[in-house]
Design a protein around this motif. Structure first.
Motif, short mmCIF file in Angstrom:
data_model
loop_
_atom_site.label_atom_id
_atom_site.label_comp_id
_atom_site.label_asym_id
_atom_site.label_seq_id
_atom_site.Cartn_x
_atom_site.Cartn_y
_atom_site.Cartn_z
N UNK A 543 5.17 -87.19 46.45
CA UNK A 543 5.40 -87.09 45.01
C UNK A 543 4.16 -87.55 44.24
N UNK A 544 3.93 -86.86 43.14
CA UNK A 544 2.87 -87.18 42.19
C UNK A 544 1.46 -87.00 42.75
N UNK A 545 1.35 -86.36 43.91
CA UNK A 545 0.03 -85.95 44.36
C UNK A 545 -0.38 -84.72 43.55
N UNK A 546 -1.65 -84.39 43.55
CA UNK A 546 -2.13 -83.26 42.75
C UNK A 546 -1.46 -81.96 43.19
N UNK A 547 -1.23 -81.81 44.48
CA UNK A 547 -0.59 -80.60 44.99
C UNK A 547 0.86 -80.53 44.53
N UNK A 548 1.57 -81.65 44.59
CA UNK A 548 2.97 -81.70 44.17
C UNK A 548 3.08 -81.40 42.69
N UNK A 549 2.22 -81.99 41.88
CA UNK A 549 2.26 -81.78 40.44
C UNK A 549 1.98 -80.31 40.11
N UNK A 550 1.03 -79.71 40.80
CA UNK A 550 0.71 -78.30 40.56
C UNK A 550 1.88 -77.39 40.87
N UNK A 551 2.56 -77.62 42.00
CA UNK A 551 3.70 -76.79 42.38
C UNK A 551 4.87 -76.99 41.40
N UNK A 552 5.11 -78.24 41.00
CA UNK A 552 6.20 -78.49 40.06
C UNK A 552 5.91 -77.90 38.69
N UNK A 553 4.64 -77.90 38.29
CA UNK A 553 4.26 -77.30 37.01
C UNK A 553 4.51 -75.79 37.04
N UNK A 555 6.73 -74.28 38.94
CA UNK A 555 8.19 -74.11 38.94
C UNK A 555 8.75 -74.29 37.53
N UNK A 556 8.29 -75.29 36.82
CA UNK A 556 8.79 -75.54 35.46
C UNK A 556 8.41 -74.42 34.51
N UNK A 557 7.19 -73.92 34.63
CA UNK A 557 6.76 -72.81 33.78
C UNK A 557 7.61 -71.57 34.00
N UNK A 558 7.91 -71.26 35.26
CA UNK A 558 8.74 -70.10 35.58
C UNK A 558 10.18 -70.32 35.12
N UNK A 559 10.65 -71.57 35.17
CA UNK A 559 11.99 -71.87 34.68
C UNK A 559 12.10 -71.56 33.19
N UNK A 560 11.09 -71.96 32.41
CA UNK A 560 11.11 -71.69 30.98
C UNK A 560 11.11 -70.20 30.68
N UNK A 561 10.32 -69.44 31.44
CA UNK A 561 10.29 -67.99 31.27
C UNK A 561 11.66 -67.38 31.60
N UNK A 562 12.28 -67.85 32.68
CA UNK A 562 13.59 -67.32 33.08
C UNK A 562 14.65 -67.63 32.03
N UNK A 563 14.63 -68.86 31.51
CA UNK A 563 15.61 -69.24 30.48
C UNK A 563 15.43 -68.38 29.23
N UNK A 564 14.17 -68.18 28.83
CA UNK A 564 13.90 -67.36 27.64
C UNK A 564 14.37 -65.93 27.86
N UNK A 565 14.14 -65.39 29.04
CA UNK A 565 14.56 -64.02 29.34
C UNK A 565 16.08 -63.91 29.37
N UNK A 566 16.76 -64.91 29.92
CA UNK A 566 18.23 -64.91 29.92
C UNK A 566 18.78 -64.92 28.50
N UNK A 567 18.22 -65.79 27.68
CA UNK A 567 18.67 -65.89 26.28
C UNK A 567 18.42 -64.57 25.55
N UNK A 568 17.26 -63.97 25.78
CA UNK A 568 16.95 -62.69 25.15
C UNK A 568 17.92 -61.59 25.55
N UNK A 569 18.26 -61.54 26.85
CA UNK A 569 19.20 -60.52 27.33
C UNK A 569 20.58 -60.72 26.73
N UNK A 570 21.04 -61.98 26.70
CA UNK A 570 22.36 -62.26 26.13
C UNK A 570 22.39 -61.94 24.64
N UNK A 571 21.31 -62.30 23.94
CA UNK A 571 21.23 -62.00 22.51
C UNK A 571 21.30 -60.50 22.25
N UNK A 572 20.63 -59.72 23.08
CA UNK A 572 20.67 -58.27 22.89
C UNK A 572 22.04 -57.69 23.21
N UNK A 573 22.75 -58.30 24.17
CA UNK A 573 24.12 -57.86 24.44
C UNK A 573 24.98 -58.09 23.20
#
Length: 587
Positions: A543-553, A555-573
């Protein structure tokens, strides 16, 4: 209709009675037959499992009997047998085998293999280190499997996705997604073997990898997401199939009337037709194991994708200019859902990200593809090269299809590329493309639904093992086809499932919204989160090694994109529902 009390009475007479652990052959049989409804057991399938449950004294008699009766079927089940060449020292962990049938163990399991088997197979010319027949897959075969897995229905919505994002963000988003998928796929390929990526025990499926490396609640979480994604995909395929059938009907109607008839029609009839077809096909035994299924699906995918690309190029050549803007669909543009507002522009853009994510979803079967590669110093190295070539080839094809579709239609690019050309010549070519889509979807529907069918049937058989309605098999002779194994619960459950899926598709017949939501819902957990988590555990990254931080970053970035896309799809429905009347919408 004959009750099937015993699939192979003639075998019991020729097999010595003692089994490993003191069981008798009838008890071995009983242990398995109560779960016929979900394992689709026949005499040969039983033999396959008996090899793992009973001792070596019985094996030679079983093999002799089967070879004498039907050598071709013996060759078919041979790859699934994990036997030592010298069976006198054969040892099987019977308790572990039975646990696999009785329940799903959510604890991480340490793979083990008897030393006698390891010694024999390591020196074998026909068996791999896990006791299975030697794998013969090459980098080129793996690359073709990856291309086939990625290339599918998602390509049809890429022109619409680029139309929402524009000439700059659209292609950039596709390239970015391809790079993320490439990176996480390489991480996942190193989880094919638990522990050491070169010599560790193999995981044969995505779920096995999650179970052996992560264990605990993450296995349950992964299973829930996978099954929900499979059910959602069935809804999307039902909608897409009806759209293709309507495109064929409207195209021919338009040309017969000389363009005077707008040829409006309801999609409900076509969804019901597709549902009836799937009800019938769902009853076929072992449909997901038909070897030619993936070949047909691949051919159909390439056919309609290539036709879509060709028609896009022809449309651009005919008009003489490239349509579209740098920022995508303009605010104030009139669409089928009304005038595009600033808020809708945001939702449509985020939904487009989900559509692109859906087009790249193949991580669930990456482990299965890697399991076909012949053993070497490290299968993951071969898989890494195959993944690079497969994703690069598919991305190039995607860019061509998406960009040419956007160039042909501009801001009004259709959600399904092949339906946008419906009133243009050559209409017969569009008919061929939509027929190819329909054939692809009939088979693909089963590929996605069979795991759901089997999971429910397995769970129900475990809970109600004494219910004849659930476990009893009956043999019905059907001319040409042969004997069909009929089970009341299986027929009822699969029929009800298809009916419910069809009803949901009729209630929410929004192809792009469904595709965007499915892509967003499955992208982060299955393509990013679990591969990264397994890789961190596999490589023991602190934990908190440079490699761990990079992978978690990442993952978190992709999570935000997925949440935004889910919200957009539901809004359009929600937006589409304002102008939609259930079961009454015409196209």
């Amino acid at each position: 209709m004959n009750k099937k009390e015993n699939n192979f009475p003639h075998l019991e007479e020729s097999i010595p009675p003692p089994c490993s652990g003191g069981l008798k052959i009838q008890e071995c049989y009983t242990c398995l037959v109560v779960r016929q409804s979900y394992t689709r057991l026949d005499g040969y399938k039983f033999l396959d499992e008996t090899f793992s449950l009973c001792n070596s004294l019985m094996i030679s008699s079983l093999i002799t009997t089967l070879l004498w009766r039907d050598p071709s079927r013996f060759i078919q089940i041979l790859p699934n047998l994990r036997l030592s060449i010298d069976d006198k020292d054969l040892q099987i962990d019977q308790a572990d085998k039975i646990r696999q049938y009785l329940h799903v163990n959510t604890e991480a399991k340490v793979h083990s293999q008897p030393e006698s088997i390891k010694t024999d197979v390591n020196n074998s010319k026909i068996l791999d280190d896990d006791g299975r027949l030697k794998r013969t897959g090459t980098i080129w075969m793996a690359t073709s499997h990856i291309i086939t897995a990625i290339l599918g229905l998602g390509v049809l919505s890429l022109a619409w996705a680029i139309a929402q994002l524009g000439w700059i963000l659209g292609p950039s988003a596709m390239i970015l997604f391809s790079l993320v998928v490439l990176h996480t796929s390489n991480l996942l390929s190193q989880c094919y073997r638990s522990g050491d990526p070169v010599t560790g025990p193999r995981n044969y499926t995505y779920m096995e990898a999650v179970k052996s490396i992560l264990g605990g609640r993450k296995v349950t979480m992964c299973g829930c997401i996978q099954y929900m994604n499979l059910v959602g995909t069935a809804v999307g395929y039902t909608i897409a199939a009806s759209v293709s059938m309507m495109a064929i009907k409207r195209s021919n109607c338009f040309h017969k009337s000389g363009g005077k008839n707008p040829c409006h029609m309801s999609g409900n009839v076509y969804m019901i037709t597709f549902g009836i077809i799937e009800v019938i096909v769902s009853q076929l035994p072992d449909f997901n194991q038909v070897w030619w299924l993936s070949v047909v699906a691949a051919l159909m995918s390439f056919m309609y994708s290539t036709i879509g690309l060709g028609l896009g190029i022809a449309q651009v050549a005919e008009s003489g200019n490239f349509k579209g803007t740098m920022t995508g669909i303009s605010i104030g543009t009139l669409t089928n859902a009304g005038i595009v507002t600033p808020t809708q522009k945001v939702w449509r853009s985020t939904q487009a990200l989900g559509a692109i994510a859906y087009a790249y979803s193949f991580s669930m079967i990456l482990i299965e593809i890697q399991d076909t590669i012949k053993s070497s110093a490290g299968e993951y190295k071969t898989m890494k090269k195959a993944t690079l070539m497969g994703i690069a080839t598919t991305t190039l094809f995607y860019l061509l299809c998406g960009c040419m579709g956007y160039a042909a239609f501009g801001d009004l690019a259709p959600g399904n590329l092949l339906t946008g050309f419906g009133f243009y010549n050559p209409y017969w070519l569009l008919d061929i493309a939509n027929i190819a889509i329909l054939i692809h979807l009939i088979g693909a529907y089963q590929v996605y639904c069979q795991p759901v069918f089997l999971f429910v049937e397995k769970w129900t058989a475990q809970k109600r093992s004494r219910s004849k309605f659930i476990t009893e098999e009956y043999g019905i002779y059907i001319p040409i086809i042969g004997v069909y194994d009929f089970n009341f619960f299986r027929v009822m459950w699969r029929t009800v499932f298809v009916i419910l899926i069809t009803l949901v598709a009729m209630l929410l017949p929004f192809f792009n919204d469904v595709v965007g939501f499915l892509g967003a819902f499955g992208f982060w957990p299955l393509t990013v989160f679990f591969p990264i988590e397994m890789y961190i555990v596999q490589k023991k990254i602190g934990r908190w090694t440079s490699r761990w931080v990079g992978l978690q970053a990442l993952s978190m970035g992709c999570l935000l994109v997925s949440v935004a896309a889910c919200v957009g799809s539901i809004a359009n429905v929600v937006i589409d529902l304002k102008t939609y009347k259930p079961f009454k919408t015409n196209y």
